[in-house]
Enzyme design. Sequence first.
Site, short mmCIF file in Angstrom:
data_model
loop_
_atom_site.label_atom_id
_atom_site.label_comp_id
_atom_site.label_asym_id
_atom_site.label_seq_id
_atom_site.Cartn_x
_atom_site.Cartn_y
_atom_site.Cartn_z
N HIS A 1 0.85 -1.19 0.00
CA HIS A 1 0.00 0.00 0.00
C HIS A 1 0.88 1.24 0.00
O HIS A 1 2.01 1.22 0.51
CB HIS A 1 -0.89 -0.01 1.24
CG HIS A 1 -2.06 0.92 1.16
ND1 HIS A 1 -1.94 2.28 1.38
CD2 HIS A 1 -3.37 0.70 0.87
CE1 HIS A 1 -3.13 2.85 1.25
NE2 HIS A 1 -4.01 1.92 0.93
N TYR A 2 0.38 2.33 -0.59
CA TYR A 2 1.19 3.54 -0.64
C TYR A 2 1.34 4.20 0.72
O TYR A 2 2.24 5.02 0.93
CB TYR A 2 0.59 4.54 -1.65
CG TYR A 2 -0.78 5.07 -1.27
CD1 TYR A 2 -0.92 6.19 -0.45
CD2 TYR A 2 -1.93 4.45 -1.75
CE1 TYR A 2 -2.17 6.67 -0.12
CE2 TYR A 2 -3.18 4.93 -1.42
CZ TYR A 2 -3.30 6.04 -0.61
OH TYR A 2 -4.54 6.51 -0.27
N ARG A 3 0.49 3.84 1.68
CA ARG A 3 0.61 4.42 3.02
C ARG A 3 1.62 3.64 3.85
O ARG A 3 1.79 2.43 3.69
CB ARG A 3 -0.74 4.42 3.72
CG ARG A 3 -1.69 5.46 3.16
CD ARG A 3 -3.02 5.45 3.87
NE ARG A 3 -3.89 6.51 3.38
CZ ARG A 3 -5.20 6.48 3.43
NH1 ARG A 3 -5.81 5.43 3.94
NH2 ARG A 3 -5.91 7.50 2.97
#
Length: 207
Positions: free
Chosen positions: A128-130
């Site tokens: 995930h980009y987070r």
Amino acid sequence: MATSSDRLVWIDCEMTGLDLAVDELVEIAVVITDFDLNVLDPGLSIVIKPDASALDNMNDFVREMHTTSGLIEEIPGGVSLAEAEYEALEYVLRFAPAARTAPLAGNTIGTDRMFLAKYMPRLDTHLHYRNVDVSSIKELARRWFPRVYFNAPEKNGGHRALADILESVRELDYYRKAAFVAEPGPTTEQTQAASATIVEKWTARMG
């Protein structure tokens, strides 16, 4: 049934330095937890053999650090970068098969993520980009709850990736218990009241 979004993918990297233009990865460790920070497997640790130019570029501080940890002696027998990425991604896929659902977690994880994006792009884009960055919580605790910060478990990972990342999991577990609201957390009414108070406080400033 647990899904990929229920997982945290903890990664720590050791590098020849912090200059993304010239430095390379020499070790990566991966640990998978659920969101209650239960470690689901002992973890994966891989030593990587970088280009000779990257080793030659190591400054005295980094060379001494990797010598003290014993990593410098293992680097000549390390695997290729491609093999390391393959093994790390296959390991992550066992626990988080769905792409872009499991956040990356660690300490000062932005640095690790930059190196992953350059040298292990398939692994990076699967996550995930987070990020869940324990160092952000640590910095807030130092300013908001100094007693919590100063009583955090002492770290002694010795700059080996697997030991360091397990210490990061333990550190977040500590901050969860020491600095966050205890389970089951505030009631709906309490959170709604807190939200209304904060919105009112910031309304004038935000126009």
